[in-house]
Scaffold this active site. Structure first.
Site, PDB file in Angstrom:
ATOM      1  N   ASP A   1       0.871  -1.173   0.000  1.00  0.00           N
ATOM      2  CA  ASP A   1       0.000   0.000   0.000  1.00  0.00           C
ATOM      3  C   ASP A   1       0.914   1.232   0.000  1.00  0.00           C
ATOM      4  O   ASP A   1       2.116   1.143   0.266  1.00  0.00           O
ATOM      5  CB  ASP A   1      -0.951  -0.001   1.206  1.00  0.00           C
ATOM      6  CG  ASP A   1      -2.144   0.929   0.972  1.00  0.00           C
ATOM      7  OD1 ASP A   1      -2.098   1.765   0.043  1.00  0.00           O
ATOM      8  OD2 ASP A   1      -3.138   0.828   1.715  1.00  0.00           O
TER       9      ASP A   1
HETATM   10  C1  BGC Z   1      -5.053   3.331   0.086  1.00  0.00           C
HETATM   11  C2  BGC Z   1      -5.163   2.348  -1.050  1.00  0.00           C
HETATM   12  C3  BGC Z   1      -4.958   3.054  -2.358  1.00  0.00           C
HETATM   13  C4  BGC Z   1      -3.627   3.777  -2.331  1.00  0.00           C
HETATM   14  C5  BGC Z   1      -3.304   4.499  -3.632  1.00  0.00           C
HETATM   15  C6  BGC Z   1      -3.828   4.208  -0.001  1.00  0.00           C
HETATM   16  O1  BGC Z   1      -3.917   5.251   0.888  1.00  0.00           O
HETATM   17  O2  BGC Z   1      -5.060   2.643   1.315  1.00  0.00           O
HETATM   18  O3  BGC Z   1      -6.408   1.721  -1.019  1.00  0.00           O
HETATM   19  O4  BGC Z   1      -5.040   2.155  -3.416  1.00  0.00           O
HETATM   20  O5  BGC Z   1      -3.658   4.724  -1.291  1.00  0.00           O
HETATM   21  O6  BGC Z   1      -4.057   5.628  -3.797  1.00  0.00           O
END
Ligand code: BGC
Length: 788
Positions: A270
């Protein structure tokens, strides 16, 4: 060749354009069948770049402004970037671009919860297919979706991005959604792996649980989706599980995901998750997003000094390249840069309406033929919630069909005086809430307008002038923070409004319909009797007003069912005490990945010891989540899991039930016994025999949905599942164990409404050994509420 921009904390701006591959003479050019050769031709520095992202593409100078990121490109070897955008319910991308008069709108599809409420994998497939098309049409490659974390608690801020409290429902709906997206050649990323069930202190919280709930619930959602859909990629989560960051846990990524489940794709972190880049790569977490210079330096150094085996890096690089060669960009797809928004709006309208759940109906719906004039109450009727907040969300906006518009489209008259009164009230509320103007976008929920109460004279005039009252309650949550108990409860003036309106309309022999336009359950038990019909619309996407009108008017006969239990009160579920239900947020979600966390900003208040529910969360309820708890322990609920009414009635009959080798099969015929056409979602629960492990009284193993059945018409649904799906996880032996004996197969309209039961015998116990992985490092007690 350093391509990092200021990485941490602030959203970094990615490099402007993805240069067209210009291979150097003598070097191999990337093809699907020469990946090993290309890996050998890479310099160490290039390899390290490939396992690190290129920053978020937030800046207006990036190729796709407002998107999540991309993989690293190396033109000399013909390696382009693959472009990543957030989901799950929309392609998250800026709709306006600098020095460009065009708009780049994406459809706001139903929230994941709404999709799950259809209990219909075909519906999930259709949403996925439309999303896959939009991603492809706009030149991108992978949607960072779906999110399949189990709804452990009603207050999780990201519940709207997730599907349900039951892993079979989650897994099957997710698999269909993935298959839909990937049918367009667009990639998916199954997230957040794993046990990511709260937003409070999300970058550091440690989920502590024993292996049984881990295997049976939290990993099961992912396991089904991986096995039934093979997503291109999996995203590890921010949190730790039993003391280890998920992106740094080889047992999770290698032993379980790859070895046991046969996952073949790429694992990425993530955004800014974890602490140690080298441990992440060694754990089989192939790509770190969006990429930081310190991560690049650490990996490079570790390979040079021998602490990271280059063979492991090569493996991750290979997986990145395998991912890239599948992309539209690699294929040189000549994208139109526009998409069929009209057709996709129809998909949203249909699936959004199919996910609406009719909770209660005292002959108020569908609205009778004589009803033409509607009094609309509640600020949400005029400011509807199409979806939740967060990176994958509404931040960049398209359009939202209000309830006013939806009802007018259906030929109804909406009370104008009331509308004008609300317009003024909403304008005043905007000034009160945002004295310096409403922020252009936000990742976390913005405050919403308070309700006002009409005077007795106003109300009397409204009752006289209208045929029916419709009152909408709204709740929105988002990434980065959890809900508070206050969001579950109705506010004082919301309750007062319901009471007043109900009394006034009932006194005149007229009805009140309450619509819930919500992200997660709210309290309904104390006031639901005041409504003549209660409709849970969740968040159906941009067509929200049309979707709800379709159901209220009877154009669509509701067929949604609750993907989670509506408890009587907060505190009734055993996970409630072990959740940060009263935690005060002080930092914005922007602080993610900065090493800062979301704990109190008052230094002197900082406890010395790790704080319960903030630094760590104990899953003391074990497997007793949702209906598994309420049904087993006989606890009263407001609305059970799987509940949902229709404007018609159905009769079920078991036609066949059998265990055939490794598979279980049940044929159920469903007959429409009412007066209008309708669809029914049928649920199959299993009760295990006594003598095996302690188990919930019933667990969902399969479900199916009929087509639209005319009055009197029947359809036979075939429900199938694996024999070993009825097994439980024995922590002592690290194995799935199926007890021998008599299993009850219950065909049901909800977890509380079993229609027919058959008994099937398993003659021989079965056992399947797996890795002894991710053991709890500290004892996790059994919560007193689930002690038997
Ligand atoms: C989120 C993810 C997301 C990623 C990219 C993170 O803060 O937890 O779900 O895909 O950001 O934007």
């Amino acid at each position: 060749m350093k391509r990092f921009l200021t990485p941490l904390f602030t959203f970094c701006v990615a490099l402007a354009v993805n240069a067209q591959p210009v291979p150097a003479t003598g070097s191999p050019v990337l093809r699907a069948d020469n990946i090993d050769e290309v890996v050998s031709a890479l310099t160490l520095e290039e390899k390290v770049h490939l396992v690190i992202g290129c920053g978020m593409s937030m800046g207006s100078d990036s190729k796709f402004p407002g998107t999540a990121g991309r993989t690293y490109d190396i033109p000399r070897l013909g390696i382009p970037s693959a472009f990543l955008a957030d989901g799950p319910h929309r392609l998250a991308m800026a709709s306006k671009r600098e020095f460009d008069s065009r708009t780049y709108h994406a459809t706001e599809f139903p929230s994941s919860t709404t999709v799950a409420a259809t209990f219909n994998p075909d519906a999930a497939y259709r949403v996925g297919q439309a999303l896959g098309t939009e991603v492809k049409d706009y030149g991108m490659d992978v949607l960072l979706a779906p999110g399949v974390n189990l709804m452990r608690n009603a207050l999780c801020g990201r519940n709207h991005e997730y599907y349900a409290e039951d892993p079979v429902l989650v897994g099957k709906i997710a698999a269909a959604y993935i298959n839909g997206i990937q049918s367009e050649g667009t990639g998916t990323c199954l997230k957040h792996f794993a046990v990511n069930n709260q937003e409070t202190n999300r970058n550091n919280n440690d989920s502590r649980l024993t292996q049984r709930p881990l295997r049976e619930l939290y990993l099961k959602c992912f396991e089904i989706a991986v096995k039934e859909a093979q997503p291109w990629s999996v995203m590890t989560a921010y949190n730790k599980v039993n003391g280890k960051y998920t992106c740094e846990d080889r047992e999770l990524t290698e032993d379980i995901l790859r070895n046991e489940w046969g996952f073949k794709g790429l694992v990425m972190s993530d955004w800014n998750a974890g602490k140690d880049a080298v441990t992440s790569i060694a754990a089989g977490n192939d790509m770190l997003q969006p990429g930081q210079e310190r991560q690049y330096n650490a990996i490079l150094e570790a390979v040079k000094n021998g602490t990271l085996d280059e063979a492991l890096l090569n493996l991750s690089v290979k997986r990145v390249l395998e991912f890239v060669v599948k992309s539209h960009t690699f294929a040189g797809y000549n994208y139109p840069n526009e998409t069929d928004l009209k057709a996709h709006a129809q998909v949203d309208r249909q699936i959004g309406a199919e996910g609406i759940v009719l909770l209660d109906n005292k002959n108020a719906l569908p609205m009778a033929a004589g009803i033409r004039k509607v009094a609309l109450y509640g600020t949400t009727s005029y400011d509807m919630v199409p979806a939740g907040m967060g990176f994958g969300s509404t931040g960049f906006g398209y359009y939202t069909v209000s309830m006013v518009e939806g009802l007018r489209n259906a030929g109804y008259t909406v009370d104008k005086d009331l509308l004008n009164r609300y317009k003024k009230h909403m304008a005043d509320e905007q000034k009160r809430l945002f004295p310096h103007g409403r922020p252009p976008f936000s990742f976390t929920p913005l405050p919403r307008a308070e309700e006002f109460l009409p005077t007795a004279e106003e109300l009397a005039a409204q009752v006289k002038a209208n045929d029916i009252a419709v009152l909408t309650l709204g709740r929105v949550s988002g990434e980065g923070c959890d809900r508070r108990v206050e969001d579950f409860l109705l506010k004082e003036n919301e309750l007062a409004l319901i009471k007043q309106v109900s009394a006034a309309y009932r006194a005149a022999g007229k009805k009140l319909v309450v619509v819930l336009n919500i992200c997660s359950p709210v309290e309904t038990a104390s006031w639901k009797e005041l409504a003549d019909a209660l409709v849970c619309a969740f968040q159906p996407g941009q067509e929200v007003g049309n979707c709800i009108a379709d159901v209220l008017t009877g154009k669509v006969n509701p067929s949604g069912k609750l993907p989670m239990t509506f408890a009587v009160k907060y505190g009734d579920a055993p996970s409630d005490a072990n959740f940060p239900f009263d935690y005060e947020f002080k930092l914005p979600s922007f602080a993610m990945g900065t090493g800062m966390n979301f704990k109190s900003d008052k230094k002197e208040e900082k406890p010395k010891e790790p704080e319960r529910n903030v630094d760590f969360t104990l899953y003391e309820e074990g497997v007793y989540v949702g209906y598994r708890y309420f049904d087993t322990f006989g606890k009263e609920v407001s609305y059970p899991f799987g509940h949902g009414l229709s404007y018609t009635t159905f009769e079920y009959a078991v036609e066949e039930a059998a265990i055939d080798g490794d598979r279980c099969r049940m044929k159920v015929s469903v007959k429409n016994t009412g007066k209008v056409a309708g669809r029914e979602a049928v649920q199959l629960y299993v009760k295990a025999p006594k003598g095996g492990m302690d188990k919930p009284v019933k667990e969902l193993k399969a479900f199916g949905k009929t087509r639209l059945l005319k009055p009197g018409e029947s359809q036979t649904l075939t429900l199938e599942w694996n024999v070993m799906d009825m097994a439980s996880f024995n922590e002592k032996s690290s194995s799935w164990e199926l007890a021998k004996g008599e299993y009850q197969w219950m065909v049901a309209a909800s977890s509380a409404d079993v229609r027919c039961t058959t008994v099937q015998k398993v003659a021989k116990a079965r056992k399947q050994k797996v890795h002894d992985a991710m053991r709890a490092q500290v004892p996790v007690a059994v919560h007193p509420m689930v002690k038997r």
